[in-house]
Design a protein around this motif. Structure first.
Motif, PDB file in Angstrom:
ATOM      1  N   PHE A 164      33.272  41.303  37.588  1.00 53.53           N
ATOM      2  CA  PHE A 164      34.096  42.382  38.101  1.00 53.53           C
ATOM      3  C   PHE A 164      33.204  43.499  38.633  1.00 53.53           C
ATOM      4  O   PHE A 164      32.205  43.855  38.011  1.00 53.53           O
ATOM      5  CB  PHE A 164      34.990  42.954  37.002  1.00 53.53           C
ATOM      6  CG  PHE A 164      35.916  41.946  36.368  1.00 53.53           C
ATOM      7  CD1 PHE A 164      37.163  41.689  36.908  1.00 53.53           C
ATOM      8  CD2 PHE A 164      35.529  41.259  35.222  1.00 53.53           C
ATOM      9  CE1 PHE A 164      38.017  40.766  36.331  1.00 53.53           C
ATOM     10  CE2 PHE A 164      36.371  40.330  34.640  1.00 53.53           C
ATOM     11  CZ  PHE A 164      37.622  40.088  35.187  1.00 53.53           C
ATOM     12  N   ASN A 204      39.313  48.269  41.925  1.00 53.16           N
ATOM     13  CA  ASN A 204      38.585  47.027  42.162  1.00 53.16           C
ATOM     14  C   ASN A 204      37.811  47.151  43.465  1.00 53.16           C
ATOM     15  O   ASN A 204      38.392  47.208  44.552  1.00 53.16           O
ATOM     16  CB  ASN A 204      39.568  45.852  42.238  1.00 53.16           C
ATOM     17  CG  ASN A 204      38.870  44.532  42.577  1.00 53.16           C
ATOM     18  OD1 ASN A 204      37.646  44.432  42.508  1.00 53.16           O
ATOM     19  ND2 ASN A 204      39.657  43.532  42.957  1.00 53.16           N
ATOM     20  N   TRP A 209      41.096  39.890  41.862  1.00 58.07           N
ATOM     21  CA  TRP A 209      41.227  39.389  40.499  1.00 58.07           C
ATOM     22  C   TRP A 209      42.326  38.342  40.416  1.00 58.07           C
ATOM     23  O   TRP A 209      43.307  38.386  41.168  1.00 58.07           O
ATOM     24  CB  TRP A 209      41.568  40.522  39.542  1.00 58.07           C
ATOM     25  CG  TRP A 209      40.553  41.619  39.457  1.00 58.07           C
ATOM     26  CD1 TRP A 209      39.373  41.733  40.142  1.00 58.07           C
ATOM     27  CD2 TRP A 209      40.646  42.795  38.641  1.00 58.07           C
ATOM     28  NE1 TRP A 209      38.726  42.885  39.799  1.00 58.07           N
ATOM     29  CE2 TRP A 209      39.479  43.564  38.882  1.00 58.07           C
ATOM     30  CE3 TRP A 209      41.581  43.265  37.733  1.00 58.07           C
ATOM     31  CZ2 TRP A 209      39.241  44.776  38.247  1.00 58.07           C
ATOM     32  CZ3 TRP A 209      41.358  44.478  37.089  1.00 58.07           C
ATOM     33  CH2 TRP A 209      40.194  45.226  37.343  1.00 58.07           C
ATOM     34  N   VAL A 215      41.502  39.440  33.858  1.00 52.39           N
ATOM     35  CA  VAL A 215      41.564  40.778  34.457  1.00 52.39           C
ATOM     36  C   VAL A 215      41.079  41.790  33.422  1.00 52.39           C
ATOM     37  O   VAL A 215      40.961  41.480  32.233  1.00 52.39           O
ATOM     38  CB  VAL A 215      42.996  41.136  34.919  1.00 52.39           C
ATOM     39  CG1 VAL A 215      43.523  40.109  35.913  1.00 52.39           C
ATOM     40  CG2 VAL A 215      43.951  41.263  33.727  1.00 52.39           C
TER      41      VAL A 215
END
Length: 396
Positions: A164, A204, A209, A215
């Protein structure tokens, strides 16, 4: 004339916030003590309106370390690990600096956890808080006496290997009396109080995602001082008792947790490790605690729009990774290694599980209030907000 003057003076005094006696308070429980400990750090910001003060430190991830409703001499509501901060040392697993509201990320456990390395067993020995929410400094964007804005860009990888890339904006703001009374729908006249709001936006900045690979969620946790006469109060939807999770670290004993007529009574004395989880179907977006020893009523509110999917933080490979909790409460005690982090309890809220596309954001707002006064004054607030009387609490 003199009699009339005295009546007017008596009325004015009745409207003033009641002051808690400081004669019996340990000096280390005062706001001034905590401020002296942290004021020389260049990342420390003090928010202040009159006697209401909130202490935020960028070095500790822009966490609200503590607050006071009665100035430097007032009770410091947040639990702070003085010994650890003074030592300047860092340890394994988690650096429990304390603080009455810190920014964390979910989920904690499961195949999408960001607290365990891929393949590691879900045990305390292998649990590790990511540096981004444990030891890294969050830069200050701007601040004044009423609010401060912080920003942090970072990358993180979960248990399944999903990476991420995100940007966090975190604003901490004092609430004035009109705002607080509107949010609580109670009068605060004659009560010493402080209230603040944190507005957290996670954006993000990387790939889209997917819930199939995990997530992130916003998780806000507050460490407060425990006492033998402290009770966490959590309202829930009647008929949903079975949905409440009280077995995170083993089942909470019946003499420490009472479920009665839509209210949870959870003993918060830091003598037995236990955690509660309230899923959305049982949720009322409100939690509180009452410390009868110090006559402190703490209230937690957070934004909730009826979302039903939340990340699951159970320490196991999960069959249902999005059937997690929106609200948690934790009481510290000895863990499975025989050690303990400190004499605190926690009130926690989370954002829902959302699969953000690139450039999309997730927002979670939480408000914390601390009220001090006579038991009669606080009882009126408690009855209006929670529908219960303080005299009926099990631990007083």
């Amino acid at each position: 004339m003199k009699a009339s003057y005295l009546l007017i003076l008596a009325g004015m005094m009745a409207c003033q916030p009641s002051k808690t006696s400081k004669t019996s308070m340990n000096p280390e429980n005062s706001f001034g003590y905590d401020y002296d400990l942290l004021k020389n750090d260049p990342t420390t910001v003090l928010l202040k309106q009159g006697d209401q003060q909130v202490l935020v430190v960028g070095k500790y991830q822009a966490r609200v370390m503590t607050s006071s409703s009665q100035g430097d001499e007032g009770f410091s509501y947040g639990w702070i690990n003085h010994e650890l901060i003074k030592s300047g040392k860092l340890g394994p697993h988690m650096n429990a600096f304390g603080g009455e509201e810190r920014f964390w990320l979910g989920p904690e456990g499961g195949q999408f956890s960001v607290y365990f390395k891929p393949g590691d067993p879900f045990t305390f020995e292998h649990w590790q808080t990511p540096e981004i929410i444990d030891t890294e400094t969050y830069p200050l964007v701007k601040s004044d006496k009423q609010k401060s804005l912080w920003n942090k860009d970072f990358e993180i990888t979960n248990y399944s290997g999903t990476k991420f890339k995100v940007s966090l904006d975190r604003e901490v703001a004092l609430l004035n009396q009109a705002e607080a009374e509107n949010l609580l729908q109670v009068s605060l006249d004659g009560i010493s109080w402080v209230g603040y709001q944190t507005d957290n936006v996670l954006k993000n900045t990387g790939q889209d995602w997917s819930k199939s690979t995990g997530v992130l969620s916003i998780w806000l946790l507050g460490m407060m001082k425990a006492s033998d006469q402290n009770t966490v109060l959590i309202p829930y939807q009647k008929g949903q008792e079975a949905a409440i999770n009280s077995a995170y670290f083993g089942q909470i004993p019946a003499d420490r947790l009472i479920k009665k007529e839509g209210m949870l009574y959870f003993k918060a004395d830091a003598n037995s490790r236990g955690k509660l989880g309230i899923p959305p179907k049982a949720l009322v977006p409100l939690a509180a605690s009452y410390d009868a020893a110090n006559r402190i009523l703490t209230i937690l509110q957070f934004d909730y729009q009826g979302e039903q999917e939340y990340v699951n933080s159970m320490w196991e490979i999960q069959e249902n990774p999005y059937q997690g909790d929106a609200l948690n409460a934790y009481n510290d005690g000895k863990n499975d290694t025989g050690t303990q982090m400190g004499k605190f309890y926690e009130l926690e809220s989370s954002s829902p599980a959302v699969a953000l596309g690139h450039g999309q954001s997730l927002r979670h707002v939480q408000r914390t209030f601390h009220l001090e006064g006579s038991e009669e004054q606080l009882d009126q607030v408690c009855q209006k907000l929670l529908g219960i009387k303080l005299e009926d609490l099990p631990w007083k």
